[in-house]
Design an enzyme around this catalytic site. Structure first.
Site, mmCIF file in Angstrom:
data_model
loop_
_atom_site.group_PDB
_atom_site.id
_atom_site.type_symbol
_atom_site.label_atom_id
_atom_site.label_comp_id
_atom_site.label_asym_id
_atom_site.label_seq_id
_atom_site.Cartn_x
_atom_site.Cartn_y
_atom_site.Cartn_z
ATOM 1 N N ASP A 171 -13.837 1.677 5.077
ATOM 2 C CA ASP A 171 -12.480 2.158 5.777
ATOM 3 C C ASP A 171 -11.525 2.203 4.641
ATOM 4 O OD1 ASP A 171 -10.398 2.951 7.476
ATOM 5 O OD2 ASP A 171 -10.021 0.792 8.150
ATOM 6 N N LEU A 172 -11.950 2.900 3.459
ATOM 7 C CA LEU A 172 -11.315 2.782 2.189
ATOM 8 C C LEU A 172 -10.517 4.020 2.098
ATOM 9 C CD1 LEU A 172 -11.214 1.243 -0.340
ATOM 10 C CD2 LEU A 172 -12.955 2.525 -1.134
#
Length: 284
Positions: A190-191
């Site tokens: 979830d960068l």
């Protein structure tokens, strides 16, 4: 609120007198606080209606990312059904911060696993993220990433007929676009730009993971979806792990997962972006 923090500290077995409690803005899911004691400053997140295992999975994800010590992650001091207590990471960016971040992500993406996925399901935002082990990246992307979000969108009434037909057509033909020979590597999962911060001396630190073993291009695609990363990050990344020239052709397909997640979390404002990708790749 101090009474809530005191109960959290009791459950976490942190035997320190609580001083100042500062609310921290910016979280979409949990209430967050900096909690000062005479010895430390802690970062506490609290969510009375958190999904089962939500904070346990956050703690496990941070451990997953921190195993090789390639990038800093906050230390976790305890977690429960409705809370997590972590190290408070505070600092500001330094001239080398973004290069260190790019190199660290590239090194993370060189940390290989045996299969795609993860032993347990976890979360992307507050939505369930399906895992389990899979030997094929294309099958994993289809069955554990895109299909669950497509089916959730349908159940929420966010998959009108035209979008539905194109979505399921894409699932049937995904192997035409996505290579199946990649090796699984560690991903944050979830960068986006809000899920890294600068710590002491400008050291970059990863937060709020949705980890699994996947194709490194999947992560790169999301990093380029909403911004938050400068060219310095990607240049440093490519010094260690060059980006395939054909990545640009696959990038929208990898971004589709995250756009479906946002469609399911936030509504039709993301529908147009989903439709543009489906129009480009779907066979019908």
């Amino acid at each position: 609120m101090n009474a809530v923090i005191e109960e959290i500290f009791r459950q976490a077995e942190i035997h320190e007198e609580i001083g100042q409690v500062e609310p921290v803005a910016g979280g979409d899911i949990s209430a967050a606080y900096l909690v000062h004691t005479k010895k430390h400053v802690y970062f506490v997140k609290h969510h009375d209606e958190a999904p089962r295992d939500f904070f346990r999975q956050e703690a496990a994800g941070l451990c997953f990312l921190g195993e090789e010590r390639l990038l800093k992650v906050p230390a976790v001091y305890g977690w429960g059904d409705t809370w997590i207590v972590m190290e408070a990471v505070r600092g500001s960016a330094a001239p080398q911060t973004e290069e260190e971040l790019g190199r660290g992500i590239a090194q993370l993406h060189d940390t290989k696993g045996t299969f795609f996925g993860l032993e347990e399901d976890n979360f992307i935002g507050e939505l369930p993220q399906v895992n389990g082990w899979e030997g094929s990246w294309t099958r994993f992307l289809r069955d554990k990433r895109l299909k669950p979000q497509i089916e959730l969108a349908k159940s929420l009434g966010r998959l009108p007929l035209k979008r539905e037909k194109k979505a399921y057509s894409l699932l049937d033909h995904l192997h035409d676009y996505i290579p199946d020979h990649r090796h699984p590597v560690k991903l944050h999962g979830d960068l986006w730009g809000g899920n890294w911060i600068s710590g002491e001396n400008g050291v970059p630190c990863l937060i709020d993971p949705a980890v699994f073993y996947g194709d490194h291009e999947f992560e790169l695609a999301f990093m380029q979806l909403f911004g938050g990363f400068t060219s310095a990050v990607f240049h440093a990344y490519e010094e260690i792990k060059p980006i395939d020239a054909l990545f640009k052709d696959r990038k929208p397909l990898y971004q589709l997962y995250y756009l479906l997640v946002h469609l399911n979390m936030f509504g039709e404002s993301y529908g147009g972006a989903v439709d543009r990708i489906l129009k480009r790749y779907a066979k019908t």
